[in-house]
Design a protein around this motif. Sequence first.
Motif, short mmCIF file in Angstrom:
data_model
loop_
_atom_site.label_atom_id
_atom_site.label_comp_id
_atom_site.label_asym_id
_atom_site.label_seq_id
_atom_site.Cartn_x
_atom_site.Cartn_y
_atom_site.Cartn_z
N GLU A 73 0.86 -1.18 0.00
CA GLU A 73 0.00 0.00 0.00
C GLU A 73 0.90 1.23 0.00
O GLU A 73 1.95 1.24 0.66
CB GLU A 73 -0.90 0.00 1.23
N THR A 74 0.49 2.25 -0.75
CA THR A 74 1.36 3.43 -0.89
C THR A 74 0.67 4.70 -0.41
O THR A 74 -0.56 4.79 -0.37
CB THR A 74 1.77 3.63 -2.36
N ASP A 75 1.50 5.66 -0.06
CA ASP A 75 1.03 7.03 0.16
C ASP A 75 1.30 7.79 -1.13
O ASP A 75 2.46 8.05 -1.48
CB ASP A 75 1.79 7.69 1.32
N GLY A 76 0.27 8.10 -1.88
CA GLY A 76 0.46 8.80 -3.13
C GLY A 76 0.57 7.85 -4.31
O GLY A 76 0.22 6.67 -4.22
N PRO A 77 1.07 8.35 -5.45
CA PRO A 77 1.12 7.56 -6.69
C PRO A 77 1.93 6.28 -6.53
O PRO A 77 2.94 6.23 -5.81
CB PRO A 77 1.77 8.51 -7.69
N ALA A 78 1.50 5.24 -7.26
CA ALA A 78 2.15 3.93 -7.18
C ALA A 78 3.39 3.84 -8.06
O ALA A 78 4.33 3.11 -7.73
CB ALA A 78 1.16 2.83 -7.57
N GLY A 79 3.39 4.57 -9.19
CA GLY A 79 4.47 4.42 -10.17
C GLY A 79 5.86 4.63 -9.60
O GLY A 79 6.74 3.77 -9.78
N PRO A 80 6.11 5.75 -8.92
CA PRO A 80 7.46 5.97 -8.37
C PRO A 80 7.87 4.89 -7.38
O PRO A 80 9.03 4.48 -7.34
CB PRO A 80 7.34 7.34 -7.69
N VAL A 81 6.91 4.42 -6.57
CA VAL A 81 7.22 3.37 -5.61
C VAL A 81 7.58 2.08 -6.34
O VAL A 81 8.58 1.42 -6.03
CB VAL A 81 6.02 3.12 -4.67
N ALA A 82 6.78 1.73 -7.35
CA ALA A 82 7.01 0.49 -8.09
C ALA A 82 8.38 0.51 -8.77
O ALA A 82 9.10 -0.49 -8.77
CB ALA A 82 5.91 0.28 -9.13
N ARG A 83 8.75 1.65 -9.33
CA ARG A 83 10.05 1.73 -10.03
C ARG A 83 11.22 1.59 -9.05
O ARG A 83 12.24 0.96 -9.38
CB ARG A 83 10.13 3.04 -10.82
#
Length: 308
Positions: A73-83
Amino acid sequence: MHGNLDEIDERLVRALHEDGRASYETLARLVGLARSTTKARVQRLLGEGGLRLVGAIHPAVFGLHQLGHVTIETDGPAGPVARQVAELDEVSFVTTTAGRFAVTAELRTADLESFARGLARVQAVPGVRALQTMTYLRIWKDPYFPPGPLESPGPLAHIELDASDHALLAHLRADGRASFAELASVTGLSPGAARARVLRLLETGVVHIGALVRLTPLSRVHTMGFALDVNGDTEPVARKIAALDEIDCLATGIGWCGGIGTIRAGSLDDVLATLERVRGLPGVRTVEAWTHLRAIKEENDRALPLAE
């Protein structure tokens, strides 16, 4: 994969998932078409860029014995976390998803201690709010992995790999349908010896040749992940789920759930029908599902060198 797959295409992909080196004659008998027509279909599927036939090498070849799945689970957009998660060496697979979980990932490490360190690194990625983990005990179905229990020391306990074996594995990892003549040329073996080596690697579970359909924005194949818990013994339920054609992956283990799986189908109706069949199986207590949107990292993207 560009365009919609018809019923014959889907049957071919499933057959190649089971045996990526199946002959065109065998595939033709399966779908009821002429050999030339079947070959043209397979080449079209390969040429569109969505289908690859690759060698899924047992992680034990790389010294990796601890595997597990993480939902994030993320705080904010998922893309930067996934990368950022995808950049971690311990991570073999990352997708962005729709649902409660923004990102899913798979970790492969040498042992439980290094697995814990990998989880800590995932948790430390900026934007990660919470994660849940399941460590695998058995792979029931997976295009990246030869099915079977995650036992130590695994298939390498009864087979010694030499330089020729490693050269074969490296080539099969990129092209699962490479001819024996081509494999012979990269190993210095005769075509007959290369064939015998490949058959041994397949039979012992060191490598599995299967069909891999990349999850891309252009894909017309719908992909849904799910987590389940069962009442009682997991094995009978897992066997029934793995037998469903639309089930692409299934692993069981311990952690926040008893099993993790993936449904791949050509239509949302087929996805829903499969999910309902899973929910309706005797022994299934709970099912939570999410939609995979894009693959940020896949196992075959990893440039891990084979052991010398």
